[in-house]
Write an enzyme that holds these catalytic residues in place. Structure first.
Site, PDB file in Angstrom:
ATOM      1  N   LYS A  14      42.165  46.216  49.752  1.00  0.00           N
ATOM      2  CA  LYS A  14      41.640  47.367  50.491  1.00  0.00           C
ATOM      3  C   LYS A  14      41.155  48.450  49.526  1.00  0.00           C
ATOM      4  O   LYS A  14      40.129  49.105  49.783  1.00  0.00           O
ATOM      5  CB  LYS A  14      42.695  47.921  51.442  1.00  0.00           C
ATOM      6  CG  LYS A  14      43.022  47.018  52.619  1.00  0.00           C
ATOM      7  CD  LYS A  14      41.845  46.799  53.546  1.00  0.00           C
ATOM      8  CE  LYS A  14      41.563  48.017  54.395  1.00  0.00           C
ATOM      9  NZ  LYS A  14      40.424  47.767  55.359  1.00  0.00           N
TER      10      LYS A  14
ATOM     11  N   TYR B  47      47.324  42.902  49.791  1.00  0.00           N
ATOM     12  CA  TYR B  47      46.583  43.593  50.846  1.00  0.00           C
ATOM     13  C   TYR B  47      46.101  44.959  50.361  1.00  0.00           C
ATOM     14  O   TYR B  47      44.928  45.310  50.489  1.00  0.00           O
ATOM     15  CB  TYR B  47      47.457  43.732  52.088  1.00  0.00           C
ATOM     16  CG  TYR B  47      46.908  44.655  53.137  1.00  0.00           C
ATOM     17  CD1 TYR B  47      45.771  44.319  53.855  1.00  0.00           C
ATOM     18  CD2 TYR B  47      47.532  45.876  53.418  1.00  0.00           C
ATOM     19  CE1 TYR B  47      45.255  45.162  54.826  1.00  0.00           C
ATOM     20  CE2 TYR B  47      47.026  46.723  54.395  1.00  0.00           C
ATOM     21  CZ  TYR B  47      45.889  46.366  55.089  1.00  0.00           C
ATOM     22  OH  TYR B  47      45.386  47.218  56.038  1.00  0.00           O
TER      23      TYR B  47
END
Length: 302
Positions: free
Chosen positions: A129, A125
């Site tokens: 990002k 994640y």
């Protein structure tokens, strides 16, 4: 009125942004049904239809643990789509407001992270990002990338709502107590976004205010003031909720545990604190103490 395209309009942040902008801008709100960021071909179509002055990208792949086995989809939404939105913003001469995460850091620093600290994400994640942040910066678009942390709010799936739901059926909750951060309210983030666009007072947002925001293009931390752990956050939730609910509410027994006692597919940083003073210095925008925002959220839930 300025025109603002909002992605993820049914999500925690996106829904609050739509509500904050109501009456102050012409809002073109898209959820996944009308703009799926996993399908980059749709992005150019929707942006060019809208002809926005501002794009607020509140859509993201946020299932931190699932991203470990589904990194391709997380990358498509968090990185590829973010870059595509930035390209369309540049083409349209629009400002892009994009939300990123504290999970771009590894948590090894003792104090709060500043924007110039080198990122080193521990999980998929965070990696995706970070790729999104870099794609936006490389696009040449005017942008405000806002890193935030531990987002919760009165709507959607989040830690506050999960704690209150679990309290209905469990007598004991084991909560991690060795990860530090600042719980940040989606309502506060939406207010900060509105303020960045020059909408702190009543009335429509002026295009001149958007131009001023463009002049500050860059990366900023936007996190609540103060700090706690997940265990401390849970204690505060139940203390405030029981005060409101009265004797009829049974607070579960809270047990502090180490991260190692709660194995998860994705590693989390031990320190997620973000220093938001750059945002305050550039725009005069400050998010308040996390405990105050928690009280507001719980009042909305009641």
């Amino acid at each position: 009125m300025i025109r603002v395209l909002v992605t993820g309009s049914r999500g925690q942040i996106g829904g609050e942004v739509v509500r904050a902008l109501a009456g102050r801008a012409e809002v073109i709100a898209h959820d996944r049904a009308t703009l799926d960021l996993a399908r980059p071909g749709d992005i150019a179509t929707r942006v060019r239809e809208a002809r926005p002055d501002v794009i607020v990208n509140a859509a993201a792949y946020t299932a931190v643990d699932r991203a470990e086995s589904d990194e391709a989809l997380a990358r498509a939404v968090n990185a590829v789509a973010a870059g595509a939105l930035a390209e369309e913003a540049r083409r349209a001469g629009a400002l892009l407001v994009h939300y990123s995460t504290d999970y771009v850091f590894d948590g090894a620093k003792q104090g709060a992270y500043v924007e110039s600290d080198a990122p080193h994400p521990l999980n998929a994640y965070g990696r995706t990002k970070l790729e999104g942040e870099r794609a936006i910066a490389a696009s040449g678009a005017a942008h405000l990338t806002l890193r935030t942390s531990w987002v919760y709010g009165p709507r959607g799936g989040n830690f506050v709502r999960t704690m209150l739901r679990l309290a209905e059926t469990r007598e004991e909750l084991r909560i991690v107590d060795d990860q530090r951060g600042a719980p940040t309210s989606s309502v506060e983030l939406a207010r900060a976004t509105l303020e960045l666009l020059g909408g702190a007072t009543d009335g429509a947002i002026a295009i001149e205010a958007v131009a001023k925001a463009k002049s500050g293009s860059g990366l900023y931390h936007a996190s609540a003031a103060g700090e706690t752990t997940w265990f401390g956050f849970a204690e505060a939730i139940f203390a405030e909720w029981s005060r409101r609910a009265g004797a009829g509410f049974r607070v579960p027994r809270l047990v502090p545990i180490a991260s190692s006692e709660y194995p998860a597919p994705a590693r989390r940083p031990a320190n997620s604190l973000l220093d938001s003073s750059r945002l305050a210095g550039a725009f005069g925008v400050r998010l308040g103490p996390w405990r105050e925002a928690l009280v507001e959220t719980l009042s909305a839930l009641r």
